[in-house]
Design an enzyme around this catalytic site. Structure first.
Site, mmCIF file in Angstrom:
data_model
loop_
_atom_site.group_PDB
_atom_site.id
_atom_site.type_symbol
_atom_site.label_atom_id
_atom_site.label_comp_id
_atom_site.label_asym_id
_atom_site.label_seq_id
_atom_site.Cartn_x
_atom_site.Cartn_y
_atom_site.Cartn_z
ATOM 1 N N TYR A 33 64.395 14.808 31.847
ATOM 2 C CA TYR A 33 65.674 13.648 32.256
ATOM 3 C C TYR A 33 67.227 13.714 31.271
ATOM 4 C CZ TYR A 33 64.344 9.820 29.437
ATOM 5 O OH TYR A 33 64.041 9.172 27.981
ATOM 6 N N LYS A 149 63.547 15.916 26.075
ATOM 7 C CA LYS A 149 63.439 14.481 26.783
ATOM 8 C C LYS A 149 63.192 15.115 28.078
ATOM 9 C CE LYS A 149 67.213 10.929 27.003
ATOM 10 N NZ LYS A 149 66.844 10.006 26.483
ATOM 11 N N GLU A 182 60.574 6.504 15.410
ATOM 12 C CA GLU A 182 61.499 6.303 16.506
ATOM 13 C C GLU A 182 61.250 5.124 17.337
ATOM 14 O OE1 GLU A 182 63.392 9.384 19.282
ATOM 15 O OE2 GLU A 182 61.708 10.154 19.385
ATOM 16 N N LEU A 207 63.641 12.448 18.936
ATOM 17 C CA LEU A 207 64.839 12.972 20.213
ATOM 18 C C LEU A 207 65.675 12.475 19.221
ATOM 19 C CD1 LEU A 207 65.111 13.658 23.385
ATOM 20 C CD2 LEU A 207 65.514 11.103 23.677
#
Ligand code: PDD
Length: 285
Positions: A33, A149, A182, A207
């Protein structure tokens, strides 16, 4: 006016939008996505988001569902039909619909494409930007390819829920060496006592956020010092400032990490400056 979603070639009423029960995204989280900010009715950094989308697809060997110019038209049309001025556009592509079997479906199975758009309350986001948010640290229990992702977000979902149950807005994942990777849906940054910005290098453990990439340009343009290196939880506790970045919130100051107040509990000047300069460095389409 009802919301509209694009589903596999058709624009339909959002409330009725549906995919097949044997969509591989639904059954295996076998899909990817993108989330792109919409500002003043335009897409923010569409080119970079679409490059990352193509990379995610190619890493998972999912075909591109349509030409990139055609996909761009669908994105803009979905934003237009929903009259989104400030908000987000969401794109999801899965390996398509096929009888449930772990291996790939037969070659030629068309990937499934869904696009939705929604308005956001910009004033509310700006208020949070003004007040800052709390984050909690949790063990990073994700797979080793979080640079893709993918829609397989179960650890992120559980981490975000834990954060909320502890009164926080975001969870920061911590690797086995005690270093922050993250956030559950954002990249993590600190400013050290010496005034240096620190964020983890974009290897396979995070990411490569588009907001992060643009912010690197903002930082360079303003002559600020940056170290791309992993930082520990202890460094985060001792940081002068902290913040997170994502397409949905640009730069969001952090004022508490677990039980440690950061910057006297107020958003720091560097985070606020970067937040105010961010859109000056983005592409609009
Ligand atoms: N989240 N890291 C993770 C795990 C993310 O899910 C996101 C984005 C980011 C920041 O990437 P970008 O700057 O390109 O938005 C980093 C999106 C917004 C989401 O899942 O809703």
């Amino acid at each position: 006016m009802s919301r509209i979603a694009y589903v596999n070639g058709r624009y339909c009423v959002h409330a009725d939008a549906a995919v097949h029960v044997e969509d591989r995204g639904y059954q295996f989280a076998d899909g990817i996505y993108e989330v792109c900010e919409v500002s003043e009715g335009r897409l923010v950094d569409e080119r970079r988001h679409m490059e990352r989308l193509k990379r995610s697809l190619s890493e998972l060997r999912i075909p591109v569902p349509m030409s990139m110019p055609a996909l761009s038209i669908v994105l803009h049309e979905t934003v237009r039909r929903n009259r989104v001025i400030e908000g987000l556009v969401y794109v999801q592509i899965t390996r398509g619909v096929a009888p449930r079997d772990h291996g790939f479906p037969p070659a030629g199975t068309p990937p499934a494409l869904v696009v939705t758009a929604k308005s956001l309350d910009r004033a509310r986001i700006d208020r949070t930007g003004h007040d800052g948010i709390t984050v909690v640290t949790l063990p990073d229990n994700r797979w080793e390819r979080v640079d893709i992702k993918s829609v397989a977000l179960l650890p992120n979902v559980l981490a975000k829920q834990t954060a909320r149950e502890r009164g926080a807005r975001e969870a920061w994942f911590v690797d086995r060496d005690g270093r922050i990777t993250e956030g559950a849906s954002s990249n993590a940054w600190i400013v050290t006592a010496a005034g240096e910005l620190v964020t983890r290098p974009a290897d396979h453990a995070i990411l490569r956020g588009i907001t992060r990439t643009v912010l690197l340009e903002v930082i360079a343009a303003h002559g600020l010092t940056l170290q791309e290196r992993p930082f520990t939880v202890a460094e985060a506790y001792a940081a002068r400032e902290a913040f997170v970045t994502s397409a949905s919130q640009s730069v969001q100051p952090v004022v508490r990490v677990d039980d440690h107040v950061i910057g006297g509990g107020k958003p720091g000047p560097i985070a606020l400056t970067l937040r105010s300069k961010f859109h000056g460095h983005t592409e609009f389409s």
